[in-house]
Design an enzyme around this catalytic site. Structure first.
Site, mmCIF file in Angstrom:
data_model
loop_
_atom_site.group_PDB
_atom_site.id
_atom_site.type_symbol
_atom_site.label_atom_id
_atom_site.label_comp_id
_atom_site.label_asym_id
_atom_site.label_seq_id
_atom_site.Cartn_x
_atom_site.Cartn_y
_atom_site.Cartn_z
ATOM 1 N N GLU A 1 -1.984 0.222 7.794
ATOM 2 C CA GLU A 1 -1.110 -0.828 7.288
ATOM 3 C C GLU A 1 0.101 -0.247 6.563
ATOM 4 O O GLU A 1 1.225 -0.720 6.733
ATOM 5 C CB GLU A 1 -1.887 -1.756 6.350
ATOM 6 N N HIS B 1 0.833 -1.211 0.000
ATOM 7 C CA HIS B 1 0.000 0.000 0.000
ATOM 8 C C HIS B 1 0.866 1.260 0.000
ATOM 9 O O HIS B 1 1.993 1.235 -0.452
ATOM 10 C CB HIS B 1 -1.002 -0.067 1.157
ATOM 11 N N GLU C 1 1.893 -11.760 5.707
ATOM 12 C CA GLU C 1 0.854 -11.011 6.428
ATOM 13 C C GLU C 1 1.205 -11.060 7.907
ATOM 14 O O GLU C 1 0.994 -12.056 8.590
ATOM 15 C CB GLU C 1 -0.521 -11.627 6.182
#
Length: 269
Positions: A23, A9, A144
């Site tokens: 995030e 991102h 993750e």
């Protein structure tokens, strides 16, 4: 060895959000720490990052850049989100690959090293049709690193020491998977007779100093109370290291500061 690091991102895309965190910020911090470990500690490693700051960048721009650069490995760093109950670590390779593929073998090694360091529940090794895994022409993995929507995981994410450990876990995995060679340790400078003491708090109350030492020890630092008299006043100092090299003392000071002790300083004797 050319490693393409992709902090998920960025810019106008915050990624997952929860517990006061974005995030994009956590992934960038972990990735910058990982780059520094790889560049400073290992020989013949080149690192290119999809972003080094809070900028927007499309998925295709990221994979096109990695492919054009001729990266040997693509590693994308992400943070998960779901219900507040979901927590833990998992990682992904492209779902078109078999479990016996080279990409799967690399991932298994890296996964094993990351879970040793991250204090998270191990949710396992998975596969998905993510763009960065599908469109990269080299072996690729996406990790993750906890759930931003879970109070426990998010609490860890807010700790600089935890983000450093996650970066270190990834670095350990990459080093093991690709047989990276450590740089030789630099020769210590000649002793000047000067001692640089790392002080993580100075108190007029011994009870407060004892509490600080206990807190330092809980974070993994060796520490003890050192008593000094300055201008007739007794001070109780939480000492967490003494070095003949100022560089080593500063490294310890910065490590302690990043672990949540902002008032650490060096005393020269």
């Amino acid at each position: 060895m050319k490693i393409y690091l992709d902090p998920g991102h960025g810019g106008t895309d915050p990624g997952a959000q929860g517990n006061g965190l974005n995030e994009k910020d956590v992934t960038l911090d972990i990735s910058l720490r990982l780059r520094n470990i790889l560049i400073n500690q290992y020989e013949n490693v080149e690192v290119k990052m999809s972003r080094e700051s809070d900028i927007s960048k499309s998925l295709s721009a990221r994979t096109n850049e990695a492919n054009a650069w001729g990266a040997d490995y693509y590693l994308s760093i992400h943070i998960n989100a779901a219900s507040s109950a979901a927590q833990g670590y998992e990682d992904y390779i492209y779902n078109g690959l078999s479990d016996s593929s080279q990409t799967a073998k690399y991932r298994e090694i890296i996964h094993g090293e990351v879970v040793k360091m991250n204090q998270l529940i191990d949710r396992g090794m998975k596969k998905a049709n993510f763009h960065v895994l599908r469109e990269s022409t080299m072996p690729a993995m996406l990790s993750e690193n906890g759930f931003i929507t879970n109070a426990h995981d998010a609490g860890l994410m807010k700790q600089a020491a935890w983000r450093q450990d996650v970066a270190q876990g990834h670095a350990n995995g990459l080093a093991k998977a690709f047989n990276l060679q450590r740089k030789p340790a630099p020769s210590p400078p000649p002793s000047t007779g000067t001692l640089y003491k790392v002080i993580a708090g100075s108190f007029q109350s011994k009870e407060n100093a004892d509490k600080q030492v206990a807190l330092l020890k809980s974070k993994g630092f060796e520490a003890f109370v050192d008593t000094v008299v300055i201008s007739g006043t007794t001070w109780y100092r939480a000492q967490a290291g003494a070095f003949s090299s100022r560089e080593n003392a500063e490294e310890r000071m910065n490590t302690i500061r990043n672990a949540g002790f902002p008032n650490v300083f060096i005393s020269v004797e």
